[in-house]
Enzyme design. Sequence first.
Site, short mmCIF file in Angstrom:
data_model
loop_
_atom_site.label_atom_id
_atom_site.label_comp_id
_atom_site.label_asym_id
_atom_site.label_seq_id
_atom_site.Cartn_x
_atom_site.Cartn_y
_atom_site.Cartn_z
N HIS A 1 -9.21 -8.04 0.45
CA HIS A 1 -8.67 -7.08 0.64
C HIS A 1 -7.21 -6.80 -0.11
CE1 HIS A 1 -6.29 -4.16 3.69
NE2 HIS A 1 -5.04 -5.39 2.94
N TRP B 1 1.03 -1.15 -0.33
CA TRP B 1 -0.68 -0.15 0.09
C TRP B 1 1.16 1.37 -0.11
CZ3 TRP B 1 -4.78 0.94 -0.93
CH2 TRP B 1 -4.85 2.23 -0.36
N ARG C 1 7.33 -17.94 -8.44
CA ARG C 1 8.15 -16.23 -8.82
C ARG C 1 9.39 -15.63 -8.32
NH1 ARG C 1 3.56 -18.45 -9.97
NH2 ARG C 1 1.96 -18.24 -11.61
#
Length: 153
Positions: A85, A54, A124
């Site tokens: 979320h 965020w 990844r």
Amino acid sequence: MEKPPLDGSERFAIVVAEWNRSITAKLLEGALSTLSAAGVADAQIDVAWVPGAWEIPLVAQRFAQCQKYASVISLGAVIRGETSHDQHINRAVSLSLQQIALACDLPMIFGLLTCETMEQAIHRSGGNVGNKGAECAEAALRMVALLKNSPPK
């Protein structure tokens, strides 16, 4: 990948989320290794750690607005939980980085893993799917080269 032409003056900024650090540290290692292999000196790379995904856009925007960097790479890992979320975080960060790129006319590289599971994130960040941090650094290098050869602003 063919090495893009660098003149040694290019600076790169990397914003990395602390959340899921076991993943994001590996993404950072991949990005730093790729930039180094392309001839970017350590002194030409600034890294800022932020608490979570965020917080990436604000720091990325500061890097972009100071006009010292050829590209800003953002690295993070948001893993789906029991609620939606993750979707809100992923969407907000991706749209914010796109807006910063367009407003600042600067490559903002989106290296936020948006995985369903921790296993996917592991794969990844250096596992059997490669290292997305390294891929982001490659994208940054290619965009810098492309924009050097594009029509002037």
